[in-house]
Write an enzyme that holds these catalytic residues in place. Sequence first.
Site: not given
Length: 196
Positions: A126, A177
């Site tokens: 991610s 992230h």
Amino acid sequence: MFTRTESLREFLRYYPVVSIIVAIHLILFICTILPIFPNSWFIETLSGVNLYIMEGEYWRLITPIFMHSGFSHMLFNSFALVLFGPGLERMLGGGRFLIVYLVSGLIANVATLMLEALTYTHVGSSGAIFGLFGYYLALILFKKNTLSKANSQIIITLTVISLVMTFLEPNVNITAHLFGLLGGLLLGAVSRQSPE
């Protein structure tokens, strides 16, 4: 741009880098669940563990980008890559796309190393995928004619939703992230070569 209408054969031919990354996701996932493989070896050797990185196992800054903690984790990240990777691979070319992807993931994992506890363990692509969002945002901000208004709105909306979900979902590497997104944004901002 984000609607996939290709056949599997066409997808593999048009987007080889995205296809190879998704294949690696799947292969490593299979290696961690099928009993014919040394499952624990893959998990213990390829996961990001800050303490082990500090002790010199620097490959753990890259390998977690391809590892996932379960089927849904692998499926969600691979699906996101299949949706948002092809457009950027087509614009940048396979080599530059791979650099953006890996460097964004590396930035995310270095930030995780620097900001999280030594005992912190992480896997998942991610951070690299957020890097793709960041690169798209750089195109929207600095190369305004690259994306259509509709595609720009899709990217902005999905980036905002993804950021909100980052803080709402449990067991998320928030640091990865945020810094993956920042890494992709910086890479897009300093890129001098216009996408083809």
